[in-house]
Write an enzyme that holds these catalytic residues in place. Structure first.
Site, mmCIF file in Angstrom:
data_model
loop_
_atom_site.group_PDB
_atom_site.id
_atom_site.type_symbol
_atom_site.label_atom_id
_atom_site.label_comp_id
_atom_site.label_asym_id
_atom_site.label_seq_id
_atom_site.Cartn_x
_atom_site.Cartn_y
_atom_site.Cartn_z
ATOM 1 N N HIS A 36 37.373 25.136 3.129
ATOM 2 C CA HIS A 36 36.850 23.950 2.723
ATOM 3 C C HIS A 36 36.954 22.704 3.727
ATOM 4 O O HIS A 36 35.880 22.018 4.084
ATOM 5 C CB HIS A 36 37.097 23.421 1.284
ATOM 6 C CG HIS A 36 36.391 22.213 0.781
ATOM 7 N ND1 HIS A 36 35.011 22.544 0.409
ATOM 8 C CD2 HIS A 36 36.817 21.177 0.441
ATOM 9 C CE1 HIS A 36 34.574 21.241 -0.403
ATOM 10 N NE2 HIS A 36 35.707 20.675 -0.175
ATOM 11 N N PHE A 37 38.015 22.802 4.392
ATOM 12 C CA PHE A 37 38.399 21.699 5.270
ATOM 13 C C PHE A 37 38.661 22.499 6.836
ATOM 14 O O PHE A 37 39.535 22.280 7.343
ATOM 15 C CB PHE A 37 39.692 21.022 4.928
ATOM 16 C CG PHE A 37 39.472 20.213 3.644
ATOM 17 C CD1 PHE A 37 38.731 18.922 3.702
ATOM 18 C CD2 PHE A 37 40.173 20.337 2.629
ATOM 19 C CE1 PHE A 37 38.864 18.034 2.652
ATOM 20 C CE2 PHE A 37 40.093 19.674 1.348
ATOM 21 C CZ PHE A 37 39.239 18.550 1.411
#
Length: 286
Positions: free
Chosen positions: A265-266
């Site tokens: 996600h990051f």
């Protein structure tokens, strides 16, 4: 070393923090962060982009170093966060800009583009959905249940997303080499999530996320008719927005550039240099 300025502005009575770097007369790119982080997620990307571009990265109200008025004093909605972002850009004299959107930054970016299709010159979406495709049910089922009905049971489950373990999981899930992700990231975010009253802010935004999917048909029409340059660069292991969310942009922008990288996600935490080079190449072409 590129100078990054850390500034505050009062917009509609609310204090917003933002990071700014790069030549004042260069083309602008606005970086819009997601949950549960802030412009802190762009701390390494900003200097790389600022060599060629004027970079502005605000903290949304209730996040990072921006003000966080209590949820019973301010209506936390994506419409309201968009209005504050637009107000900040107007105050800074920014009238045309590219956007980099991630997670919560995506529905804010889409609202900015739909409000005035002429202002957005290009779109970089990094795990920022604009389609119903790509929502990973394992994460979203509790959010959807809470949106349908606010009960002690549904609230208890959604509050799990505000825990240290959940924040850590957002950073590490899907990362092939977890040692590349600094623990500072999730501890930083969790400390801000844990401020008194911030839980109510986040619950309000979980509820209001239900307003985003109804905007998608208008977004798709905007993409088809305006054909803005689109770069979708995605962590393929994201437990929240899966790869189909990236591929979907090509349905309406046939020339969209789609890159699925090893990461979660990051993605900036483990593949920041690669993402930066993709963005610089993309913006340089378009």
């Amino acid at each position: 070393m590129t100078a990054v300025h850390h500034r505050y502005a009062t917009v509609r009575g609310q204090e917003l923090f933002y990071r700014e770097a790069g030549p004042a007369d260069a083309p602008v790119i606005v970086l819009l962060h997601g949950f549960p982080t802030s412009s802190f997620m762009f701390r390494n990307l900003i200097p790389e982009l600022a060599v060629r571009y004027h970079v502005i990265a605000p903290d949304h109200l209730g996040f990072g170093l921006s003000a966080a008025p209590p949820a019973d004093e301010f209506g936390y909605t994506f419409d309201a966060l968009t209005e504050l972002t637009a107000g900040l850009l107007d105050q800074l004299g920014v009238t045309r800009y590219a956007i980099y959107v991630q997670d919560y930054g995506a529905p804010i970016g889409w609202r900015l583009a739909l409000a005035d299709p002429k202002v957005v010159t290009a779109i970089v979406t990094q795990n920022g959905n604009g389609y119903d495709a790509g929502f990973v049910e394992g994460f979203w089922k509790n959010v959807w249940a809470y949106q349908r009905e606010q009960t002690p049971e549904t609230e208890a489950k959604i509050r799990g997303a505000l825990s240290l373990e959940s924040t850590r999981s957002q950073y590490l899930t899907g990362e092939p080499d977890k040692s590349l992700v600094s623990p500072d990231t999730w501890h930083h975010d969790f400390a801000l999530l844990s401020r008194p009253g911030n839980d109510a802010i986040q619950l309000a935004l979980f509820r209001d996320y239900a307003t985003n999917s109804p905007l998608y048909p208008a977004l798709h029409e905007y993409l088809r008719t305006t054909l803005p340059p689109v770069l979708a660069v995605w962590g393929r292991g994201d437990p929240i927005f899966g790869p189909e969310g990236a591929r979907a942009f090509a349905e309406d922008v046939p020339d969209a550039e789609i890159h699925l990288l090893d990461g979660g996600h990051f993605l900036l935490e483990s593949a920041g240099d690669e993402v930066a080079q993709l963005i610089l190449g993309f913006l340089g072409r378009v």
